[in-house]
Design a protein around this motif. Sequence first.
Motif: not given
Length: 115
Positions: A1-17, A19-25
């Motif tokens: 099996q593969v486990q996935l862990v996401e990170s990097g979400g949040g609150l941002v204003q329109p026009g902003g940027s 970066r999401l990450s996803c680490a697999a193990s």
Amino acid sequence: QVQLVESGGGLVQPGGSLRLSCAASGTIFSSHIMGWYRQAPGKQREFVAIISSGGSTNYADSVKGRFTISGDNAKNTVYLQMNSLKPDDTAVYYCNYVGGPSHSWGQGTQVTVSS
């Protein structure tokens, strides 16, 4: 099996940027596809972008030119660089892995685009 862990979400204003990450193990097959999907409140989960272990990419029309998916096979990690964010991009973003007999989803990370 593969486990996935996401990170990097949040609150941002329109026009902003963001970066999401996803680490697999776990048992990672050399030939695989990883990607990002999203689900907004009251809507079905939808495709955002995918990248193959060979580096081929594909994007939803709604994010082309604004989002970039990339991967680091040595780290078993994929990234989603999101620029020029719009309120319509607000959703829970899920990482996905398909390889060999495995098909896995991450727990999701919230992205909110609001002023």
